[in-house]
Scaffold this active site. Structure first.
Site, mmCIF file in Angstrom:
data_model
loop_
_atom_site.group_PDB
_atom_site.id
_atom_site.type_symbol
_atom_site.label_atom_id
_atom_site.label_comp_id
_atom_site.label_asym_id
_atom_site.label_seq_id
_atom_site.Cartn_x
_atom_site.Cartn_y
_atom_site.Cartn_z
ATOM 1 N N ALA A 34 36.716 -35.495 -45.771
ATOM 2 C CA ALA A 34 36.387 -36.927 -45.770
ATOM 3 C C ALA A 34 36.155 -37.445 -44.354
ATOM 4 O O ALA A 34 35.271 -38.283 -44.122
ATOM 5 C CB ALA A 34 37.507 -37.718 -46.444
ATOM 6 N N GLU A 114 31.375 -2.161 -40.876
ATOM 7 C CA GLU A 114 31.197 -3.517 -41.398
ATOM 8 C C GLU A 114 30.941 -3.458 -42.900
ATOM 9 O O GLU A 114 30.651 -2.404 -43.452
ATOM 10 C CB GLU A 114 29.994 -4.194 -40.716
ATOM 11 C CG GLU A 114 29.997 -4.114 -39.206
ATOM 12 C CD GLU A 114 28.630 -4.453 -38.613
ATOM 13 O OE1 GLU A 114 27.829 -5.139 -39.298
ATOM 14 O OE2 GLU A 114 28.354 -4.023 -37.482
ATOM 15 N N LYS A 116 28.622 -4.041 -46.105
ATOM 16 C CA LYS A 116 27.190 -4.131 -46.406
ATOM 17 C C LYS A 116 26.997 -5.259 -47.411
ATOM 18 O O LYS A 116 27.215 -5.095 -48.608
ATOM 19 C CB LYS A 116 26.644 -2.825 -46.964
ATOM 20 C CG LYS A 116 25.120 -2.858 -47.092
ATOM 21 C CD LYS A 116 24.554 -1.545 -47.532
ATOM 22 C CE LYS A 116 23.026 -1.629 -47.519
ATOM 23 N NZ LYS A 116 22.496 -2.762 -48.326
#
Length: 675
Positions: A34, A114, A116
């Protein structure tokens, strides 16, 4: 130009970029949504008053420009190559061996490992820290200009954040959609009649390639970066892992699930760990990318025609496959839900042979346009039940058959009901349907229903499995020989249970109706129905309009009640319980108390909070005995709220509506006074 206005705008932009960085990159927001919205609205208002001060990298410029007629082509300065794949451990180990042989190095190599991501590869070009162009991978040489669409993705910074930013840098990464965002998008599409996507990847690609950026702006897309293309006027670390950490400092989102792994064992451990956590990531991946971490070694290894030698994608087993629907059967769940199940030509999906897939409900069959004989794509993710996600219509045979949803339960032949507005169709034969038998009987004997003391779940399970009991009436026909032969039941326990069954024959009208297990009819509704109709015959004959005259009974509950009492099997069981077994309840007593003596007669009362002198059930029973209707929710029809300790939202709503509120002590006083 008013210098103060420019300063306000600049400060707001800096503040908003800072909070976007914390939210999308660090996953550590400092302010509530908000407050972010308030700052954004303030900036929008200032820019609306001074449009000459709007810049392309302002946080307000994500809303989406006017539609395009077609995407422009973009030629990649450095090709966006694909990766070679490994589908098993042997292929990965051969890749590692190949690297060490080429580098003439027997030592273990350090890799940056990492996820994929299963999305759409994109290129982001920043000049002097500002996003100036975004493009799809395309064929690796030429892609499409999607700049205006990418500008709407909040996870992608329009301006890089921090120091030592190169004059020109191309960031490469993946745009994707989370599972939660995908589900929400499809729910909204079903509600509005829009396009429903088969999987998150298709949804991400379809959203990113919209000619109208305003549509893209409404789609829940996000982004992780994984590499770099063009680099001019600046330097980067000599480690791929360190580069990703630098990108993160500049405000670019990077997955937390990256790890430096030295040697094949560490890489394989990472691969298996990711495979294990894959179902809980919240987004789709289809493998692990393994890259040589040292940039100098990457350059030494170089490229083949279509892929770098220094990286490989070690893929997981496919989560989607094509197969043919041979038949559709309809299963009945323990609550009576009718679920269509496709029988398939067996196919391996994500390491498991799949021969069945859920079709959910009639709406889903209609949405897919599915027929028996169709070639379909099925998907299996994690522990999720395999499901049909799309139909390949061009493969449809001439003899494909329409799927007809049954009108009668395939187990007990009772009518199937489907209330308007509900997706699920259900069997109405709750008292006799074998598929629902255990749950229906457990409910029937429960403490708040017929209250058969000692008749636990395990006893019901044995009675049903041995086929001693099929309907509630059969419970009262059991004898000592049958009961004493059950597991952990001796002669003494059997006699005790028979006495409890005999005692349960004397009940109340409300308990009896609640025990029948009519959909949506809880204790409060059962009390309301029996107080209104007084006799079983009157309730059985009531139509929808008559039922809706009962407080808190609307269209849906009324339809469930009518359908239940119209089902012939249910009628037979009720007649057996009342006429053959002899279940009885006291005739209704007309209260003789004057209003002043009994403040609860005819009143709708809500209990909230914790009671200390009575249990909630005891309080409810005493109130009902005095003619009150005990409801579970506060509305304008509520006459009184009894508030115990730690009363919450119901008390607040009662005060808001001006409803009479009393505490537990006052309730006890009034109950005792009204005896």
């Amino acid at each position: 130009m008013n210098q103060n206005i420019q300063q306000q705008i600049d400060e707001l932009r800096v503040t908003l970029r800072h909070h976007e960085y914390l939210y999308h990159v660090m996953d550590a927001p400092e302010i509530p949504d908000a407050e972010y919205d308030r700052l954004m609205n303030k900036l929008k208002a200032l820019e609306a008053e001074h449009p000459e001060l709007i810049t392309p990298d302002s946080p307000t410029q994500r809303v989406g420009a006017l539609p395009l007629t077609a995407f422009e082509q973009v030629r990649h300065e450095i090709p966006m190559l694909s990766l070679d794949n490994a589908f098993d451990e042997t292929t990965y180990l051969a890749f590692d061996k190949r690297l060490r042989e080429r580098l003439k190095n027997n030592e273990e190599i350090t890799f940056c490992c990492e996820l994929k991501l299963d999305g759409l590869a994109v290129s982001l070009l920043y000049e002097n820290g500002r996003l100036v162009q975004a493009a799809t991978r395309g064929d690796g040489t030429t892609g499409e200009n999607i700049t205006e669409n990418v500008r709407t993705i909040k996870a992608i910074p329009l301006r890089l954040y921090g120091d030592n930013i190169p004059a020109r840098i191309e960031i490469r990464g993946e745009v994707f959609m989370t599972e939660k965002g995908f589900e929400h998008l499809n729910e909204e599409a079903r509600r509005t009649g829009g396009k429903v996507f088969a999987n998150p990847r298709n949804a991400a690609a379809g959203s990113l390639r919209q000619l109208d950026p305003r549509i893209t702006a409404k789609r829940p897309l996000t982004f992780f970066c994984y590499g770099v293309g063009v680099l001019e006027g600046g330097e980067l670390p000599t480690s791929h892992y360190a580069r990703l950490q630098q990108f993160k400092k500049w405000g670019l989102p990077v997955s937390d699930a990256i790890k430096l792994c030295t040697g094949t064992k560490a890489v394989l451990d990472f691969y298996h760990h990711v495979a294990e956590i894959r179902p809980n990531l919240g987004f789709d991946i289809d493998g692990v990318v393994i890259k040589v971490d040292d940039i100098a070694l990457q350059e030494e290894l170089g490229f083949v025609s279509r892929a770098p030698r220094w990286a490989i994608a070690y893929k997981f087993q496919a989560q989607e496959q094509m197969t043919v629907i041979k038949d559709v059967e309809f299963q009945v769940g323990r609550t009576g839900a009718i679920t269509p199940v496709a029988r398939l030509d067996p196919v391996q999906v994500a390491g498991v042979i799949v021969s069945n897939a859920t079709l959910h409900n009639a709406d889903e069959i209609e949405r897919l346009g599915l027929r028996i004989g169709d070639t379909v794509v099925i998907r299996r993710a994690g522990d999720v039940i395999p499901q049909v996600v799309s139909v390949i219509e061009e493969k449809r045979p001439e003899n494909a058959q329409e799927i007809v949803f049954p009108t009668q339960c395939p187990i007990c032949q009772s009518d199937i009901e489907r209330i308007e507005g509900e997706a699920v169709a259900r069997c109405t034969g709750g008292l006799i349907c074998a598929a629902q038998r255990k749950e229906a009987l457990k409910h029937f004997v429960s403490r708040r229903a017929m209250d058969v003391d000692g008749m636990g779940d395990k006893i019901i399970d044995q009675l049903v499995e041995k086929e001693y009991v099929k309907t509630p009436a059969d419970l009262f026909r059991l004898d000592e020989k049958i009961l004493s032969g059950l597991e952990r039941m001796g002669e003494k326990s059997a006699k005790k249970l028979l006495n409890a069954l005999e005692k349960a024959k004397s009940t109340t009208f409300a308990r009896f109706i609640y025990a029948l297990g009519i959909r949506e009819v809880g204790e409060a509704t059962a009390n309301g129905l029996t107080a209104h109709f007084v006799s079983l015959e009157a309730l059985r004959e009531a139509n929808i309009e008559a039922l809706k005259a009962v407080p808190d009974v609307g269209d849906i509950v009324a339809k469930h009640v009518v359908n239940f009492f119209q089902e012939e099997h249910n009628k037979n069981v009720i007649d057996q319980l009342v006429n053959d077994i002899g279940i009885t309840w006291p005739a209704p007593v007309v209260a003789t108390h004057e209003a002043g003596d009994n403040p609860f007669a005819g009143k709708t009362v809500v209990l909230t909070g914790s009671l200390s002198q009575l249990t909630r059930d005891e309080a409810k029973d005493r109130l009902v005995a005095l003619g009150a209707k005990v409801s579970g929710s506060v509305s304008k029809k509520t006459d009184m709220v009894i508030a115990g300790e730690a009363a919450g939202s119901k008390l607040a709503k009662a005060n808001e509506l001006g409803i009479t509120v009393i505490d537990e002590d006052e309730m006890i006083r009034l109950l005792d006074q009204s005896k």
